[in-house]
Design an enzyme around this catalytic site. Structure first.
Site, PDB file in Angstrom:
ATOM      1  N   TYR A 149      -2.544  -1.832  10.368  1.00 25.83           N
ATOM      2  CA  TYR A 149      -2.560  -1.968   8.913  1.00 25.83           C
ATOM      3  C   TYR A 149      -1.284  -1.403   8.296  1.00 25.83           C
ATOM      4  CZ  TYR A 149      -3.877  -1.341   4.036  1.00 25.83           C
ATOM      5  OH  TYR A 149      -3.895  -1.371   2.671  1.00 25.83           O
TER       6      TYR A 149
ATOM      7  N   SER B 125       0.866  -1.179   0.000  1.00 30.39           N
ATOM      8  CA  SER B 125       0.000   0.000   0.000  1.00 30.39           C
ATOM      9  C   SER B 125       0.896   1.220   0.000  1.00 30.39           C
ATOM     10  CB  SER B 125      -0.885   0.001   1.247  1.00 30.39           C
ATOM     11  OG  SER B 125      -1.522   1.265   1.408  1.00 30.39           O
TER      12      SER B 125
END
Length: 254
Positions: free
Chosen positions: A145, A131
């Protein structure tokens, strides 16, 4: 060509699987939700198949490899993962551990197992989906995350360097998507403040870069500028601004 895609029941994984199928390749889509996989199967060519399996369970990663190890896998897309945006004190520990198991454990195990086979054949491509979050020093209100995606990025870049040093034809790449129009937004509790790219468009960009042999895929000029911004400014400034950004995205802070 045989392509294995995890997290294939929706979003990026679904569209990557569908596009590779449209190109005539044999695709094996893996995800937990059987009903979504059946929908994908109907949209793919007759050579393709789906496997319903919860990859957050470590033993299932080994079972999956055992099912596929006799096949000549050309491409592995490690896409399965999820996030939760909230204050660290509010997120249930069991959900965080499940996230770590899926976002890190699954990626690590499948990369290791299929990587060894590819090394022996001296061919193959593994794509680990990280990401744009992984380029930040940390992610307040999205802490676990961000940490999992940083692991994915760091491990992948290191492996690719080792491959270059041994002059191997195997490639292990990393994808750094920013906001994408997927179920991730709803499940994580996030409301993105910037325009999101469609998962189909991202899938097309990703496949195009894989075909070129790219190992660091940062889609979109905004993400490339964000990477430059993170490199230029002090960590305290980046962390402060990132915390403000996460709070603006959070739909329900308890």
């Amino acid at each position: 060509m045989i392509v294995v895609v995890t997290g294939a029941s929706s979003g990026i994984g679904y569209d990557i699987a569908k596009l590779y199928s449209d190109m005539g390749h044999e695709v094996i889509g893996i995800a937990r939700r059987k009903d979504r996989l059946e929908k994908l199967k109907k949209e793919m060519n007759e050579k393709c198949k789906v496997i319903s399996m919860d990859l957050s369970v470590r033993e299932n990663c080994y079972k999956l490899y055992d099912q596929l190890k006799e096949k000549d896998i050309d491409i592995l897309i490690n896409n399965a993962g999820f996030g939760i945006i909230d204050e660290f004190k509010n997120v249930e520990l069991d959900k965080e551990l499940e996230m770590i198991d899926l976002n890190i454990g699954t990626v690590h195990i499948l990369t290791k197992l299929f990587f060894k086979d590819m090394i022996q054949k001296n061919k193959g491509y593994i794509l680990n989906v990280a990401s744009i979050a992984s380029v930040f020093p940390c992610g307040p209100y999205f802490s676990t995350y961000y940490a999992t995606k940083s692991y994915v990025s760091s491990m992948t870049l290191a492996i690719n360097k080792e491959l270059k040093d041994m002059n191997s034809k195997v490639k292990v790449g990393c994808l750094y998507p920013g906001p994408v129009e997927t179920e991730f937004n709803e499940k994580s509790g996030a409301k993105f403040t910037t325009k999101a790219i469609s998962s189909e468009k991202l899938a097309r960009i990703t496949i195009k870069n894989i075909e070129k042999g790219k190992t660091k895929i940062i889609p979109g000029m905004s993400n490339k500028l964000l990477l430059l911004f993170v490199r230029l400014f002090p960590e305290k400034v980046i962390t402060y601004l990132n915390a403000k950004m996460q709070l603006s995205k959070k739909s329900k802070i308890h």
